[in-house]
Design a protein around this motif. Structure first.
Motif, PDB file in Angstrom:
ATOM      1  N   VAL A 151       0.747  -1.051  -0.025  1.00  0.00           N
ATOM      2  CA  VAL A 151      -0.122   0.036   0.138  1.00  0.00           C
ATOM      3  C   VAL A 151       0.862   1.232  -0.057  1.00  0.00           C
ATOM      4  CG1 VAL A 151      -1.827  -1.190   1.558  1.00  0.00           C
ATOM      5  CG2 VAL A 151      -0.208   0.030   2.476  1.00  0.00           C
ATOM      6  N   ILE A 152       0.086   2.372  -0.449  1.00  0.00           N
ATOM      7  CA  ILE A 152       1.094   3.925  -0.094  1.00  0.00           C
ATOM      8  C   ILE A 152       0.005   4.377   0.789  1.00  0.00           C
ATOM      9  CG2 ILE A 152       1.639   5.727  -1.474  1.00  0.00           C
ATOM     10  CD1 ILE A 152       2.846   3.404  -2.836  1.00  0.00           C
ATOM     11  N   PRO A 153       0.616   4.467   2.002  1.00  0.00           N
ATOM     12  CA  PRO A 153       0.020   4.967   3.087  1.00  0.00           C
ATOM     13  C   PRO A 153      -0.545   6.614   2.687  1.00  0.00           C
ATOM     14  CG  PRO A 153       1.958   3.796   3.737  1.00  0.00           C
ATOM     15  CD  PRO A 153       2.093   3.757   2.138  1.00  0.00           C
ATOM     16  N   GLY A 154      -1.504   6.693   3.118  1.00  0.00           N
ATOM     17  CA  GLY A 154      -2.145   8.193   2.944  1.00  0.00           C
ATOM     18  C   GLY A 154      -2.890   8.578   1.510  1.00  0.00           C
ATOM     19  N   SER A 155      -2.373   7.547   0.654  1.00  0.00           N
ATOM     20  CA  SER A 155      -2.805   7.893  -0.755  1.00  0.00           C
ATOM     21  C   SER A 155      -4.257   8.061  -0.743  1.00  0.00           C
ATOM     22  CB  SER A 155      -2.232   6.923  -1.593  1.00  0.00           C
ATOM     23  OG  SER A 155      -2.676   5.321  -1.451  1.00  0.00           O
ATOM     24  N   HIS A 156      -5.068   7.632  -0.047  1.00  0.00           N
ATOM     25  CA  HIS A 156      -6.467   7.755  -0.242  1.00  0.00           C
ATOM     26  C   HIS A 156      -6.991   9.105  -0.133  1.00  0.00           C
ATOM     27  CE1 HIS A 156      -5.626   7.946   4.144  1.00  0.00           C
ATOM     28  NE2 HIS A 156      -7.042   7.989   4.608  1.00  0.00           N
ATOM     29  N   CYS A 157      -6.179   9.735   0.472  1.00  0.00           N
ATOM     30  CA  CYS A 157      -6.474  11.452   0.515  1.00  0.00           C
ATOM     31  C   CYS A 157      -6.522  12.099  -0.672  1.00  0.00           C
ATOM     32  CB  CYS A 157      -5.682  12.099   1.580  1.00  0.00           C
ATOM     33  SG  CYS A 157      -5.849  11.387   3.113  1.00  0.00           S
ATOM     34  N   SER A 158      -5.965  11.474  -1.596  1.00  0.00           N
ATOM     35  CA  SER A 158      -5.642  12.245  -2.971  1.00  0.00           C
ATOM     36  C   SER A 158      -6.787  12.194  -4.184  1.00  0.00           C
ATOM     37  CB  SER A 158      -4.439  11.474  -3.608  1.00  0.00           C
ATOM     38  OG  SER A 158      -3.264  11.780  -3.024  1.00  0.00           O
ATOM     39  N   GLY A 159      -7.820  11.390  -3.670  1.00  0.00           N
ATOM     40  CA  GLY A 159      -8.962  11.215  -4.466  1.00  0.00           C
ATOM     41  C   GLY A 159      -8.730  10.239  -5.702  1.00  0.00           C
ATOM     42  N   MET A 160      -9.430  10.303  -6.635  1.00  0.00           N
ATOM     43  CA  MET A 160      -9.331   9.425  -7.875  1.00  0.00           C
ATOM     44  C   MET A 160      -8.171   9.840  -8.714  1.00  0.00           C
ATOM     45  SD  MET A 160     -10.404   6.692  -8.828  1.00  0.00           S
ATOM     46  CE  MET A 160     -12.433   6.545  -7.946  1.00  0.00           C
ATOM     47  N   LEU A 161      -7.165   8.914  -8.885  1.00  0.00           N
ATOM     48  CA  LEU A 161      -6.231   8.960  -9.811  1.00  0.00           C
ATOM     49  C   LEU A 161      -6.485   8.504 -11.264  1.00  0.00           C
ATOM     50  CD1 LEU A 161      -3.423   8.268  -7.467  1.00  0.00           C
ATOM     51  CD2 LEU A 161      -4.061  10.434  -7.927  1.00  0.00           C
ATOM     52  N   PRO A 162      -5.655   8.772 -12.019  1.00  0.00           N
ATOM     53  CA  PRO A 162      -5.815   8.584 -13.491  1.00  0.00           C
ATOM     54  C   PRO A 162      -5.494   6.908 -13.504  1.00  0.00           C
ATOM     55  CG  PRO A 162      -4.827  10.512 -13.487  1.00  0.00           C
ATOM     56  CD  PRO A 162      -4.731  10.079 -12.083  1.00  0.00           C
ATOM     57  N   HIS A 163      -6.206   6.065 -14.139  1.00  0.00           N
ATOM     58  CA  HIS A 163      -5.968   4.712 -14.571  1.00  0.00           C
ATOM     59  C   HIS A 163      -5.664   4.709 -16.178  1.00  0.00           C
ATOM     60  CE1 HIS A 163      -7.245   4.562 -10.442  1.00  0.00           C
ATOM     61  NE2 HIS A 163      -6.876   2.879 -10.385  1.00  0.00           N
ATOM     62  N   HIS A 164      -4.610   4.085 -16.404  1.00  0.00           N
ATOM     63  CA  HIS A 164      -4.305   3.740 -17.830  1.00  0.00           C
ATOM     64  C   HIS A 164      -3.782   2.191 -18.024  1.00  0.00           C
ATOM     65  CE1 HIS A 164      -4.314   8.033 -18.399  1.00  0.00           C
ATOM     66  NE2 HIS A 164      -3.158   8.279 -17.385  1.00  0.00           N
ATOM     67  N   LEU A 191       4.877  -2.772   2.880  1.00  0.00           N
ATOM     68  CA  LEU A 191       4.243  -4.225   2.806  1.00  0.00           C
ATOM     69  C   LEU A 191       3.484  -4.455   3.715  1.00  0.00           C
ATOM     70  CD1 LEU A 191       4.783  -6.747   1.087  1.00  0.00           C
ATOM     71  CD2 LEU A 191       6.544  -7.507   2.765  1.00  0.00           C
ATOM     72  N   CYS A 192       2.231  -5.161   3.727  1.00  0.00           N
ATOM     73  CA  CYS A 192       1.427  -5.572   4.823  1.00  0.00           C
ATOM     74  C   CYS A 192       1.266  -7.087   4.713  1.00  0.00           C
ATOM     75  CB  CYS A 192      -0.040  -5.153   4.480  1.00  0.00           C
ATOM     76  SG  CYS A 192      -0.080  -3.349   4.392  1.00  0.00           S
ATOM     77  N   PRO A 193       2.507  -7.724   5.490  1.00  0.00           N
ATOM     78  CA  PRO A 193       2.107  -9.115   5.813  1.00  0.00           C
ATOM     79  C   PRO A 193       1.383  -9.569   6.793  1.00  0.00           C
ATOM     80  CG  PRO A 193       4.282  -8.570   7.010  1.00  0.00           C
ATOM     81  CD  PRO A 193       3.425  -7.164   6.091  1.00  0.00           C
ATOM     82  N   LEU A 194       0.669 -10.833   6.471  1.00  0.00           N
ATOM     83  CA  LEU A 194      -0.386 -11.377   7.396  1.00  0.00           C
ATOM     84  C   LEU A 194       0.148 -12.752   7.933  1.00  0.00           C
ATOM     85  CD1 LEU A 194      -3.743 -10.048   5.775  1.00  0.00           C
ATOM     86  CD2 LEU A 194      -2.510  -8.996   7.607  1.00  0.00           C
ATOM     87  N   LEU A 195      -0.153 -13.021   9.172  1.00  0.00           N
ATOM     88  CA  LEU A 195      -0.149 -14.466   9.186  1.00  0.00           C
ATOM     89  C   LEU A 195      -1.601 -14.948   9.168  1.00  0.00           C
ATOM     90  CD1 LEU A 195       1.845 -14.592  12.920  1.00  0.00           C
ATOM     91  CD2 LEU A 195       2.576 -15.116  10.467  1.00  0.00           C
ATOM     92  N   ALA A 196      -1.695 -16.264   8.921  1.00  0.00           N
ATOM     93  CA  ALA A 196      -3.182 -16.873   8.595  1.00  0.00           C
ATOM     94  C   ALA A 196      -3.867 -16.582   9.865  1.00  0.00           C
ATOM     95  CB  ALA A 196      -2.976 -18.393   8.371  1.00  0.00           C
ATOM     96  N   GLY A 197      -5.302 -15.975   9.529  1.00  0.00           N
ATOM     97  CA  GLY A 197      -6.071 -15.900  10.847  1.00  0.00           C
ATOM     98  C   GLY A 197      -6.339 -14.407  11.106  1.00  0.00           C
ATOM     99  N   GLN A 198      -5.325 -13.558  10.535  1.00  0.00           N
ATOM    100  CA  GLN A 198      -5.371 -12.232  10.725  1.00  0.00           C
ATOM    101  C   GLN A 198      -6.121 -11.774   9.269  1.00  0.00           C
ATOM    102  OE1 GLN A 198      -0.949 -11.230  10.869  1.00  0.00           O
ATOM    103  NE2 GLN A 198      -1.276 -11.198  13.374  1.00  0.00           N
ATOM    104  N   MET A 199      -6.222 -10.343   9.474  1.00  0.00           N
ATOM    105  CA  MET A 199      -6.908  -9.566   8.407  1.00  0.00           C
ATOM    106  C   MET A 199      -6.226  -8.247   8.354  1.00  0.00           C
ATOM    107  SD  MET A 199     -10.721  -7.801   9.164  1.00  0.00           S
ATOM    108  CE  MET A 199     -10.925  -6.682  10.630  1.00  0.00           C
ATOM    109  N   SER A 200      -6.390  -7.614   7.132  1.00  0.00           N
ATOM    110  CA  SER A 200      -5.899  -6.200   6.950  1.00  0.00           C
ATOM    111  C   SER A 200      -7.182  -5.441   6.208  1.00  0.00           C
ATOM    112  CB  SER A 200      -5.068  -6.224   5.806  1.00  0.00           C
ATOM    113  OG  SER A 200      -5.192  -6.583   4.451  1.00  0.00           O
ATOM    114  N   ILE A 201      -7.460  -4.271   6.339  1.00  0.00           N
ATOM    115  CA  ILE A 201      -8.476  -3.368   5.588  1.00  0.00           C
ATOM    116  C   ILE A 201      -7.948  -2.245   5.248  1.00  0.00           C
ATOM    117  CG2 ILE A 201     -10.295  -4.380   7.639  1.00  0.00           C
ATOM    118  CD1 ILE A 201     -10.115  -1.374   8.544  1.00  0.00           C
TER     119      ILE A 201
END
Length: 261
Positions: A151-164, A191-201
């Protein structure tokens, strides 16, 4: 929970949250192995879509109290379970691309290492009035070598970015789009590593991706999307979206924006 909400609002994601106990994880992995035996790995890699309507154990994961405790802390008490999909990166993939609905992960071309390009989920969902919250509930350890979330932390604050259109082969996004690197700043990736049984959101506007599975270990998880009941589908005749699998996850729904009647 207030601290979690503050971190989520600032960073756009939370990771490594313990959800399933040893018994629950063992039972979920066993149930999934039964689906692998029944349908085969080519199918279970990407095609177990919205099976929370079919299997009570999957609905149990999507409505697990520990999952919903976090979801409600972010979205509020009234939430909709919008969509779910099992996604598995198997160690060896020799299956052709299979186009899915927009924004969903498809299958890579033969002999291509599957990866997920930098993108934002909200580019595809057609939702307004609130962002989509995505959960990855890990059935397997999710590590760098088997293609864990980045993930790119804080990137959700930039609004919608162009996709090509992506230039690199093997992109698992069915519309084969990617955010240009100069807008992503991949050097800031976490990087957002997880062990089995964990979650990310993560927030629907968060820029995220994942690399190929270069290990000999499967990476399987249940992806679950939630929205507040106040959110609503955008009317777009060029890209109509139906949410036939949407169900109330928690609280009450006074809006019925995702009514299947």
């Amino acid at each position: 929970m207030a601290k979690l909400q503050e971190t989520y609002n600032q960073q756009g994601y939370l990771s490594a949250m313990p959800i399933l106990n040893d018994t629950e994880l063992r039972e979920a992995r066993h149930a999934f192995s039964e689906l692998e035996r029944e349908f085969g790995e080519e199918y279970t890699a990407y095609s177990l879509h919205n099976v929370h309507l079919q299997y009570q154990w999957v609905m149990g994961l999507a409505k697990h109290p520990h999952v919903l405790q976090v979801v409600k802390a972010i979205l509020g008490p009234d939430t909709i379970l919008l969509d779910s999909r099992f996604i598995c990166k198997y160690p060896i993939v020799n299956i052709p691309v299979k186009q899915g609905s927009e924004g969903e992960e498809g299958k890579p071309e033969e002999n291509e290492q599957p990866y997920v390009a930098w993108h934002q989920d909200m580019r595809y969902w057609g939702i307004a009035g609130g962002s989509v919250l995505s959960v990855w509930l890990a059935l397997d350890d999710s590590l760098k070598e088997n293609g864990a979330l980045q993930v790119i932390p804080g990137s959700h604050c930039s609004g919608m970015l162009p996709h090509h259109p992506a230039t690199r082969l093997g992109n698992m996004l069915s519309v084969n789009q990617a955010i240009p690197d100069e807008l992503v700043e991949p050097e800031k990736a976490v990087l957002c590593p997880l062990l089995a049984g964990q979650m990310s959101i993560h927030d629907g506007f968060l820029v995220h991706a994942s690399d190929p599975n270069t290990s000999q270990k499967r990476r399987c998880g249940l992806v679950i999307r939630y929205v507040s009941t106040s959110a609503y589908p955008i009317e777009d005749p060029d890209r109509p979206r139906k949410f036939h699998a949407a169900v109330l996850a928690s609280g009450t729904d006074q809006f019925s924006h995702f009514s299947n009647e």
